[in-house]
Write a protein that holds these residues in place. Sequence first.
Motif, PDB file in Angstrom:
ATOM      1  N   GLY A 142     -15.010   2.581 -31.900  1.00 40.41           N
ATOM      2  CA  GLY A 142     -14.600   1.194 -32.056  1.00 40.41           C
ATOM      3  C   GLY A 142     -13.110   0.990 -31.836  1.00 40.41           C
ATOM      4  O   GLY A 142     -12.432   1.836 -31.242  1.00 40.41           O
ATOM      5  N   PRO A 143     -12.568  -0.119 -32.325  1.00 39.38           N
ATOM      6  CA  PRO A 143     -11.138  -0.416 -32.160  1.00 39.38           C
ATOM      7  C   PRO A 143     -10.269   0.650 -32.822  1.00 39.38           C
ATOM      8  O   PRO A 143     -10.625   1.217 -33.865  1.00 39.38           O
ATOM      9  CB  PRO A 143     -10.979  -1.767 -32.868  1.00 39.38           C
ATOM     10  N   ALA A 144      -9.105   0.904 -32.220  1.00 38.46           N
ATOM     11  CA  ALA A 144      -8.215   1.942 -32.731  1.00 38.46           C
ATOM     12  C   ALA A 144      -7.755   1.641 -34.156  1.00 38.46           C
ATOM     13  O   ALA A 144      -7.584   2.561 -34.971  1.00 38.46           O
ATOM     14  CB  ALA A 144      -7.005   2.089 -31.812  1.00 38.46           C
ATOM     15  N   ALA A 145      -7.551   0.352 -34.477  1.00 37.36           N
ATOM     16  CA  ALA A 145      -7.095  -0.007 -35.820  1.00 37.36           C
ATOM     17  C   ALA A 145      -8.138   0.372 -36.866  1.00 37.36           C
ATOM     18  O   ALA A 145      -7.809   0.901 -37.942  1.00 37.36           O
ATOM     19  CB  ALA A 145      -6.788  -1.502 -35.895  1.00 37.36           C
ATOM     20  N   GLU A 146      -9.411   0.102 -36.551  1.00 35.57           N
ATOM     21  CA  GLU A 146     -10.478   0.458 -37.485  1.00 35.57           C
ATOM     22  C   GLU A 146     -10.572   1.971 -37.641  1.00 35.57           C
ATOM     23  O   GLU A 146     -10.755   2.494 -38.752  1.00 35.57           O
ATOM     24  CB  GLU A 146     -11.806  -0.101 -36.975  1.00 35.57           C
ATOM     25  N   TYR A 147     -10.428   2.682 -36.525  1.00 39.39           N
ATOM     26  CA  TYR A 147     -10.496   4.143 -36.570  1.00 39.39           C
ATOM     27  C   TYR A 147      -9.359   4.705 -37.416  1.00 39.39           C
ATOM     28  O   TYR A 147      -9.562   5.608 -38.234  1.00 39.39           O
ATOM     29  CB  TYR A 147     -10.433   4.692 -35.154  1.00 39.39           C
ATOM     30  N   ALA A 148      -8.143   4.157 -37.239  1.00 40.84           N
ATOM     31  CA  ALA A 148      -7.000   4.617 -38.026  1.00 40.84           C
ATOM     32  C   ALA A 148      -7.237   4.395 -39.516  1.00 40.84           C
ATOM     33  O   ALA A 148      -6.921   5.257 -40.346  1.00 40.84           O
ATOM     34  CB  ALA A 148      -5.728   3.912 -37.573  1.00 40.84           C
ATOM     35  N   ASP A 149      -7.796   3.245 -39.873  1.00 35.34           N
ATOM     36  CA  ASP A 149      -8.064   2.952 -41.288  1.00 35.34           C
ATOM     37  C   ASP A 149      -9.033   3.977 -41.892  1.00 35.34           C
ATOM     38  O   ASP A 149      -8.823   4.464 -43.006  1.00 35.34           O
ATOM     39  CB  ASP A 149      -8.643   1.543 -41.437  1.00 35.34           C
ATOM     40  N   VAL A 150     -10.099   4.282 -41.160  1.00 33.09           N
ATOM     41  CA  VAL A 150     -11.082   5.243 -41.664  1.00 33.09           C
ATOM     42  C   VAL A 150     -10.456   6.631 -41.781  1.00 33.09           C
ATOM     43  O   VAL A 150     -10.688   7.359 -42.759  1.00 33.09           O
ATOM     44  CB  VAL A 150     -12.317   5.271 -40.747  1.00 33.09           C
ATOM     45  N   LEU A 151      -9.654   7.017 -40.790  1.00 31.65           N
ATOM     46  CA  LEU A 151      -9.006   8.329 -40.838  1.00 31.65           C
ATOM     47  C   LEU A 151      -8.039   8.422 -42.013  1.00 31.65           C
ATOM     48  O   LEU A 151      -7.973   9.458 -42.696  1.00 31.65           O
ATOM     49  CB  LEU A 151      -8.262   8.593 -39.524  1.00 31.65           C
ATOM     50  N   GLU A 152      -7.280   7.359 -42.259  1.00 31.55           N
ATOM     51  CA  GLU A 152      -6.355   7.354 -43.397  1.00 31.55           C
ATOM     52  C   GLU A 152      -7.116   7.547 -44.702  1.00 31.55           C
ATOM     53  O   GLU A 152      -6.690   8.311 -45.578  1.00 31.55           O
ATOM     54  CB  GLU A 152      -5.570   6.042 -43.414  1.00 31.55           C
ATOM     55  N   ARG A 153      -8.226   6.868 -44.820  1.00 24.54           N
ATOM     56  CA  ARG A 153      -9.022   6.978 -46.037  1.00 24.54           C
ATOM     57  C   ARG A 153      -9.610   8.385 -46.170  1.00 24.54           C
ATOM     58  O   ARG A 153      -9.654   8.956 -47.269  1.00 24.54           O
ATOM     59  CB  ARG A 153     -10.126   5.919 -46.035  1.00 24.54           C
ATOM     60  N   ALA A 154     -10.039   8.938 -45.049  1.00 28.04           N
ATOM     61  CA  ALA A 154     -10.604  10.289 -45.086  1.00 28.04           C
ATOM     62  C   ALA A 154      -9.545  11.316 -45.475  1.00 28.04           C
ATOM     63  O   ALA A 154      -9.818  12.248 -46.253  1.00 28.04           O
ATOM     64  CB  ALA A 154     -11.205  10.638 -43.725  1.00 28.04           C
ATOM     65  N   ILE A 155      -8.331  11.163 -44.945  1.00 29.47           N
ATOM     66  CA  ILE A 155      -7.249  12.090 -45.291  1.00 29.47           C
ATOM     67  C   ILE A 155      -6.909  11.979 -46.773  1.00 29.47           C
ATOM     68  O   ILE A 155      -6.705  12.987 -47.467  1.00 29.47           O
ATOM     69  CB  ILE A 155      -6.011  11.818 -44.418  1.00 29.47           C
ATOM     70  N   ALA A 156      -6.865  10.759 -47.288  1.00 26.64           N
ATOM     71  CA  ALA A 156      -6.593  10.567 -48.719  1.00 26.64           C
ATOM     72  C   ALA A 156      -7.674  11.231 -49.560  1.00 26.64           C
ATOM     73  O   ALA A 156      -7.388  11.839 -50.605  1.00 26.64           O
ATOM     74  CB  ALA A 156      -6.503   9.074 -49.034  1.00 26.64           C
ATOM     75  N   THR A 157      -8.913  11.140 -49.107  1.00 25.33           N
ATOM     76  CA  THR A 157     -10.014  11.791 -49.824  1.00 25.33           C
ATOM     77  C   THR A 157      -9.823  13.303 -49.834  1.00 25.33           C
ATOM     78  O   THR A 157     -10.009  13.963 -50.866  1.00 25.33           O
ATOM     79  CB  THR A 157     -11.363  11.437 -49.166  1.00 25.33           C
ATOM     80  N   CYS A 158      -9.440  13.847 -48.692  1.00 27.99           N
ATOM     81  CA  CYS A 158      -9.250  15.297 -48.587  1.00 27.99           C
ATOM     82  C   CYS A 158      -8.108  15.781 -49.473  1.00 27.99           C
ATOM     83  O   CYS A 158      -8.150  16.896 -50.013  1.00 27.99           O
ATOM     84  CB  CYS A 158      -8.978  15.693 -47.139  1.00 27.99           C
ATOM     85  N   GLU A 159      -7.082  14.973 -49.611  1.00 24.79           N
ATOM     86  CA  GLU A 159      -5.941  15.365 -50.433  1.00 24.79           C
ATOM     87  C   GLU A 159      -6.317  15.504 -51.904  1.00 24.79           C
ATOM     88  O   GLU A 159      -5.690  16.260 -52.651  1.00 24.79           O
ATOM     89  CB  GLU A 159      -4.807  14.354 -50.265  1.00 24.79           C
ATOM     90  N   GLY A 160      -7.348  14.783 -52.319  1.00 27.18           N
ATOM     91  CA  GLY A 160      -7.769  14.851 -53.709  1.00 27.18           C
ATOM     92  C   GLY A 160      -9.026  15.637 -53.950  1.00 27.18           C
ATOM     93  O   GLY A 160      -9.496  15.726 -55.092  1.00 27.18           O
ATOM     94  N   ASP A 161      -9.592  16.215 -52.872  1.00 28.86           N
ATOM     95  CA  ASP A 161     -10.878  16.902 -53.006  1.00 28.86           C
ATOM     96  C   ASP A 161     -10.909  18.065 -52.019  1.00 28.86           C
ATOM     97  O   ASP A 161     -11.026  17.864 -50.804  1.00 28.86           O
ATOM     98  CB  ASP A 161     -12.021  15.921 -52.722  1.00 28.86           C
ATOM     99  N   SER A 162     -10.789  19.285 -52.529  1.00 24.93           N
ATOM    100  CA  SER A 162     -10.735  20.453 -51.650  1.00 24.93           C
ATOM    101  C   SER A 162     -12.033  20.630 -50.859  1.00 24.93           C
ATOM    102  O   SER A 162     -12.017  21.097 -49.715  1.00 24.93           O
ATOM    103  CB  SER A 162     -10.450  21.718 -52.473  1.00 24.93           C
ATOM    104  N   ALA A 163     -13.160  20.249 -51.458  1.00 25.41           N
ATOM    105  CA  ALA A 163     -14.443  20.353 -50.745  1.00 25.41           C
ATOM    106  C   ALA A 163     -14.459  19.422 -49.538  1.00 25.41           C
ATOM    107  O   ALA A 163     -14.954  19.771 -48.468  1.00 25.41           O
ATOM    108  CB  ALA A 163     -15.600  20.023 -51.682  1.00 25.41           C
ATOM    109  N   ALA A 164     -13.889  18.233 -49.718  1.00 30.50           N
ATOM    110  CA  ALA A 164     -13.816  17.287 -48.604  1.00 30.50           C
ATOM    111  C   ALA A 164     -12.901  17.814 -47.509  1.00 30.50           C
ATOM    112  O   ALA A 164     -13.198  17.674 -46.311  1.00 30.50           O
ATOM    113  CB  ALA A 164     -13.321  15.935 -49.103  1.00 30.50           C
ATOM    114  N   ALA A 165     -11.781  18.431 -47.917  1.00 27.29           N
ATOM    115  CA  ALA A 165     -10.836  18.967 -46.932  1.00 27.29           C
ATOM    116  C   ALA A 165     -11.479  20.064 -46.090  1.00 27.29           C
ATOM    117  O   ALA A 165     -11.246  20.149 -44.882  1.00 27.29           O
ATOM    118  CB  ALA A 165      -9.599  19.504 -47.644  1.00 27.29           C
ATOM    119  N   GLU A 166     -12.312  20.872 -46.724  1.00 27.67           N
ATOM    120  CA  GLU A 166     -12.974  21.935 -45.982  1.00 27.67           C
ATOM    121  C   GLU A 166     -14.090  21.378 -45.106  1.00 27.67           C
ATOM    122  O   GLU A 166     -14.278  21.802 -43.962  1.00 27.67           O
ATOM    123  CB  GLU A 166     -13.549  22.960 -46.956  1.00 27.67           C
ATOM    124  N   TYR A 167     -14.804  20.403 -45.615  1.00 22.66           N
ATOM    125  CA  TYR A 167     -15.935  19.831 -44.891  1.00 22.66           C
ATOM    126  C   TYR A 167     -15.465  19.058 -43.654  1.00 22.66           C
ATOM    127  O   TYR A 167     -16.055  19.158 -42.579  1.00 22.66           O
ATOM    128  CB  TYR A 167     -16.707  18.908 -45.826  1.00 22.66           C
TER     129      TYR A 167
END
Length: 345
Positions: A19-44
């Motif tokens: 989809g649009p780059a702005a939407e993709y950036a938003d999802v990626l930012e949220r995913a990175i924030a999730t990984c920073e607080g969850d080691s299982a997410a960072a590995e997955y």
Amino acid sequence: MRTEDLDRLHAEIRRANRGPAAEYADVLERAIATCEGDSAAAEYLDVVDLHSELAEAYDRLGRVEEALHQADLLVELGYRSQPDPRCRRAELLTRHGRLPEAAAIWDAVAADTPDDVWVYNNAGLEYGAIGEHELALDWLTRGLELAVRTGDPERLVGQLRDLRATSLANLGREPDELQKATPTQTLPARLESQASPRVSPEVSVARQPASQMPVALAWLPADEYAEWPQRWPDLADSPLTHDQNGEPVSHAVYCRRMDGRLRDHAEAGMSRLSVVPVRSDEFLPWVAEYAPDEQDPSQLRAQYAADVARDPSRTVTWPPGRNESCWCGSGRKYKKCCGAPGAPL
């Protein structure tokens, strides 16, 4: 996070990527924030890959400083790439006209890794893309000289020639002798094995258990593909080289179709897959020595692939990593080239 939640987040990332780059950036930012607080997410999810994707999304949005920050983070996180990951920052600076800053990085990387032909290819590609053909020609010339001198182990001569030809033409210059130079390579001796290989058109398969079966596909690199109607007229009937209307397809589409064939073999349980570039200056001497009486061109290419594949240094292993350079020699990442989902064939 639970596995099912991670699966949903991963699926959301994949959908947003289309989809649009702005939407993709938003999802990626949220995913990175999730990984920073969850080691299982960072590995997955592979947080390094997320930062790499976010750098590209920011770049498409014109958020240059944020893209540069992500590029710097990749170096800090130990991101591995060829050429050196510092080149990611140089690419971004070049695309946005900050040439002195980019030049300092290109020069530093070339000084540190003078024998990495990908540095010269990368710099030449980026300079040519913005119309800086004098700079592109300098880098591509050094890269082509290196590739020819070292026997082209990275299989970049064809692409370097093509890029260099474009820069020469834009500068109003005629092709020089370097454009005609070919790598000095010694064909591997034909090795005899106890089990004779079984060959079929374009594919060579040794007789071993399916899970261990080495498969080598004969493939035409860009410089050979341009001449296939003259050199390989039997390909006029190949579904790899024509569309539904019988019109020839581009080399990029041909490579995507070859990638699909490799995927079919992988799904059939074959785990040792490789691609063997077929170049006439190497192929024809092999035919004269080893198969002078064989008339079927597709069988000849398959037999040639079988021979070359006995020396892994002469093959291109498939598949590359998602963030590695695509096997086809385009210079793009595999996930953005032959490995990209949904591209038309």
